[in-house]
Write an enzyme that holds these catalytic residues in place. Structure first.
Site, PDB file in Angstrom:
ATOM      1  CE  LYS A 209     -15.170 -42.800  30.526  1.00  0.00           C
ATOM      2  NZ  LYS A 209     -14.213 -43.873  30.693  1.00  0.00           N
ATOM      3  NE  ARG A 243      -8.615 -40.386  29.047  1.00  0.00           N
ATOM      4  CZ  ARG A 243      -9.709 -39.962  28.414  1.00  0.00           C
ATOM      5  NH1 ARG A 243     -10.861 -39.921  29.041  1.00  0.00           N
ATOM      6  NH2 ARG A 243      -9.643 -39.596  27.147  1.00  0.00           N
TER       7      ARG A 243
HETATM    8  C1  7PM Z   1     -17.193 -41.658  24.271  1.00  0.00           C
HETATM    9  C2  7PM Z   1     -17.058 -42.677  25.212  1.00  0.00           C
HETATM   10  C3  7PM Z   1     -16.255 -40.692  24.119  1.00  0.00           C
HETATM   11  C4  7PM Z   1     -15.967 -42.677  26.004  1.00  0.00           C
HETATM   12  C5  7PM Z   1     -15.176 -40.691  24.926  1.00  0.00           C
HETATM   13  C6  7PM Z   1     -15.029 -41.688  25.865  1.00  0.00           C
HETATM   14  C7  7PM Z   1     -10.829 -43.646  28.984  1.00  0.00           C
HETATM   15  C8  7PM Z   1      -9.725 -43.512  28.157  1.00  0.00           C
HETATM   16  C9  7PM Z   1     -11.439 -42.684  27.187  1.00  0.00           C
HETATM   17  C10 7PM Z   1     -10.700 -44.289  30.242  1.00  0.00           C
HETATM   18  C11 7PM Z   1      -8.391 -44.569  29.676  1.00  0.00           C
HETATM   19  C12 7PM Z   1     -13.870 -40.419  27.549  1.00  0.00           C
HETATM   20  C13 7PM Z   1     -13.910 -41.698  26.777  1.00  0.00           C
HETATM   21  N1  7PM Z   1     -11.894 -43.089  28.363  1.00  0.00           N
HETATM   22  N2  7PM Z   1      -8.505 -43.967  28.496  1.00  0.00           N
HETATM   23  N3  7PM Z   1     -10.122 -42.908  27.040  1.00  0.00           N
HETATM   24  N4  7PM Z   1      -9.448 -44.729  30.532  1.00  0.00           N
HETATM   25  N5  7PM Z   1      -7.196 -45.048  30.047  1.00  0.00           N
HETATM   26  O1  7PM Z   1     -14.645 -40.337  28.515  1.00  0.00           O
HETATM   27  O2  7PM Z   1     -11.638 -44.474  31.012  1.00  0.00           O
HETATM   28  O3  7PM Z   1     -13.126 -39.502  27.216  1.00  0.00           O
HETATM   29  S1  7PM Z   1     -12.395 -41.980  25.955  1.00  0.00           S
END
Ligand code: 7PM
Length: 266
Positions: A209, A243
């Site tokens: 992130k 995750r």
């Molecule tokens: C852009 C920003 C693309 C953030 C993808 C993301 C989480 C999640 C995601 C989390 C849970 C990523 C995120 N992040 N589900 N889905 N917790 N429960 O880093 O932090 O893949 S999408």
């Protein structure tokens, strides 16, 4: 929990698992097997990009992306298949296709999502987000970020129980990066114990992130060390499920933490 984003535009694995607009099931199967061999117990499959400013996907598009993947992975894999969705129709269809967990960045607040999730009987992960994906990073603002996130998650857990979801099937997630500045994210990591006090297992998503970029200056392809560091710090503070994109490397870090914990118990 290993991440498999079936979207054309996710920030770190965008388009990797699509050939044209169809999921590349052979490639996904291979990656899923590798993640499981490396120690993944859950695979998180998502068809909607929650990237700030991402184009919304239609229900049909989400179904077309996610369902074949859930079918293939739940048939031949030891891991639980988790589906990253907010959409009632996807929740129902994914459960029928063999999903073993629901992961919703909107904490089942969409119309009909709570009832659909309860009907499946599956475990649910409730995530905190301030605002919506399009605008959440514009000017995130809190008085007491840890208190407000805890309050929100506590209310959503209560809503789930009122809808008939067993308390044993609820996980909570502070939603790192979802309507949060670097300072908010760090306060949440430092205050993770206050979320644990709510009495549910905590899932964290920190992998690759942008908070890592803010701390280290690294581009998305160069955030492995930062990701492992954050995962380990969260695990050490009591997170139950991580995750991550890099399963093998994170699993090594967790083995080291587990060995230390064993000595500390003696
Ligand atoms: C852009 C920003 C693309 C953030 C993808 C993301 C989480 C999640 C995601 C989390 C849970 C990523 C995120 N992040 N589900 N889905 N917790 N429960 O880093 O932090 O893949 S999408």
């Amino acid at each position: 929990m290993g991440v498999l984003n079936i979207t054309p535009d996710s920030f770190s694995d965008g388009g990797r698992w699509l050939s044209g607009d169809k999921p590349d099931l052979d490639a996904l199967r291979r990656e899923a097997d590798a993640m499981c061999a490396s120690g993944a117990r859950v695979l998180d499959v998502g068809g909607e990009s929650t990237r700030p400013g991402a184009a919304p996907v239609s229900e049909q598009e989400e179904l077309d992306r996610v369902l074949p993947v859930v079918e293939v992975l739940s048939a031949g894999c030891d891991a639980i298949v988790s589906v990253d969705t907010s959409t009632p129709a996807v929740i129902r269809a994914a459960a029928d296709a063999g999903a073993g967990m629901l992961n919703d960045v909107r904490a089942l607040r969409r119309d009909g999502a709570l009832a659909a999730a309860a009907q499946t009987g599956l475990p649910v992960c409730l995530m905190h987000m301030q605002g919506d994906p399009a605008t959440m990073q514009v000017e995130p603002s809190y008085g007491d970020v840890v208190g407000e996130v805890a309050e929100f998650l506590d209310q959503r857990a209560t809503a789930c129980r009122d809808a008939g979801i067993d308390a044993q099937r609820i996980l909570l997630d502070p939603g790192f990066g979802f309507g949060k500045t670097l300072a908010h994210n760090m306060a949440l990591l430092a205050g993770l114990s206050r979320l644990l006090d709510l009495g549910f297992p905590v899932l964290v998503g920190l992998s690759r992130k942008s908070m890592i970029a803010k701390l280290t200056g690294r581009d998305v392809g160069e955030r492995l060390a930062g990701s492992i560091s954050l995962a380990l710090l969260a695990a050490e503070r009591g997170a139950s499920l991580l995750r991550v994109h890099d399963v093998a490397e994170t699993a090594d870090a967790l083995r080291i933490l587990a060995a230390l914990k064993t000595v500390e118990k003696e």
